[in-house]
Design an enzyme around this catalytic site. Sequence first.
Site, PDB file in Angstrom:
ATOM      1  N   SER A 164       0.854  -1.182   0.000  1.00 44.55           N
ATOM      2  CA  SER A 164       0.000   0.000   0.000  1.00 44.55           C
ATOM      3  C   SER A 164       0.891   1.233   0.000  1.00 44.55           C
ATOM      4  O   SER A 164       2.063   1.157   0.398  1.00 44.55           O
ATOM      5  CB  SER A 164      -0.897   0.004   1.244  1.00 44.55           C
ATOM      6  OG  SER A 164      -1.492   1.260   1.456  1.00 44.55           O
ATOM      7  N   TYR A 224      -2.381   0.822  10.717  1.00 49.53           N
ATOM      8  CA  TYR A 224      -2.404   0.181   9.396  1.00 49.53           C
ATOM      9  C   TYR A 224      -1.048   0.325   8.723  1.00 49.53           C
ATOM     10  O   TYR A 224      -0.504  -0.644   8.172  1.00 49.53           O
ATOM     11  CB  TYR A 224      -3.497   0.812   8.547  1.00 49.53           C
ATOM     12  CG  TYR A 224      -3.592   0.284   7.135  1.00 49.53           C
ATOM     13  CD1 TYR A 224      -4.154  -0.957   6.872  1.00 49.53           C
ATOM     14  CD2 TYR A 224      -3.125   1.029   6.051  1.00 49.53           C
ATOM     15  CE1 TYR A 224      -4.246  -1.446   5.576  1.00 49.53           C
ATOM     16  CE2 TYR A 224      -3.213   0.556   4.759  1.00 49.53           C
ATOM     17  CZ  TYR A 224      -3.774  -0.682   4.515  1.00 49.53           C
ATOM     18  OH  TYR A 224      -3.860  -1.158   3.238  1.00 49.53           O
TER      19      TYR A 224
END
Length: 225
Positions: free
Chosen positions: A128, A141
């Site tokens: 990501s 995250y």
Amino acid sequence: MPTALITGASRGVGAQIARALAPTHDLLLGGRGSAELDTLAMELDGAATFPVDLTDHDSLEAATEAVTSLDVLVHSAGVASSLESVADTPADEWRYLLEVNLIAAAELTRLLLPALRAAGGHVVFLNSGAGMRVNPGWTPYAASKFGLRALADGLRLEEPSLRVTSVFPGRIDTDMQRDIVAIEGADYDPSKFLKPETVAAAVAHAISTPSDAHPTDVVLRPTGR
């Protein structure tokens, strides 16, 4: 044909990666047992399901015992954060994100290393943009994705017979993204995000790169058009 195992294949980017690899690979579709996973296997005639909860390590070990040679392992499974600050994130949320996004990938890779070594295989980690930078509200995250990046980098150094690629996409038009935007309180505009098919095409391109090259990092950013 070479064999590819794709986690998180029941929907979203994982399903599109499966579709992109179907013409060139025998597929193992990883995911919790579901109608979605079975439907995709029927769509991709000849694909087999690999129905296992990646956080159930005993079941995972049992499921991998029959895999003796594996050309491609794509880690596409993952979960998003609840978008809370460090001050408001309880320990259980940290554990959940790290368990699903990092530890499960590490354990599956460890269990399949003999099969990957036998084939001189390729491991792809769908990371990501959060694996390269941290934004407010995304710290837990991002920590899981920074860890995933470290896993990929370390594996690449420790296993010179394998190719290891990290893919760092920006935000993608998925059901998960809709949930995130709803939490943010914004209107959902899919044109602002990458298409799952675009990310899948980048993964397939990395895998198809001729063997004299090692695609280590792929970064994708949405153009908004």
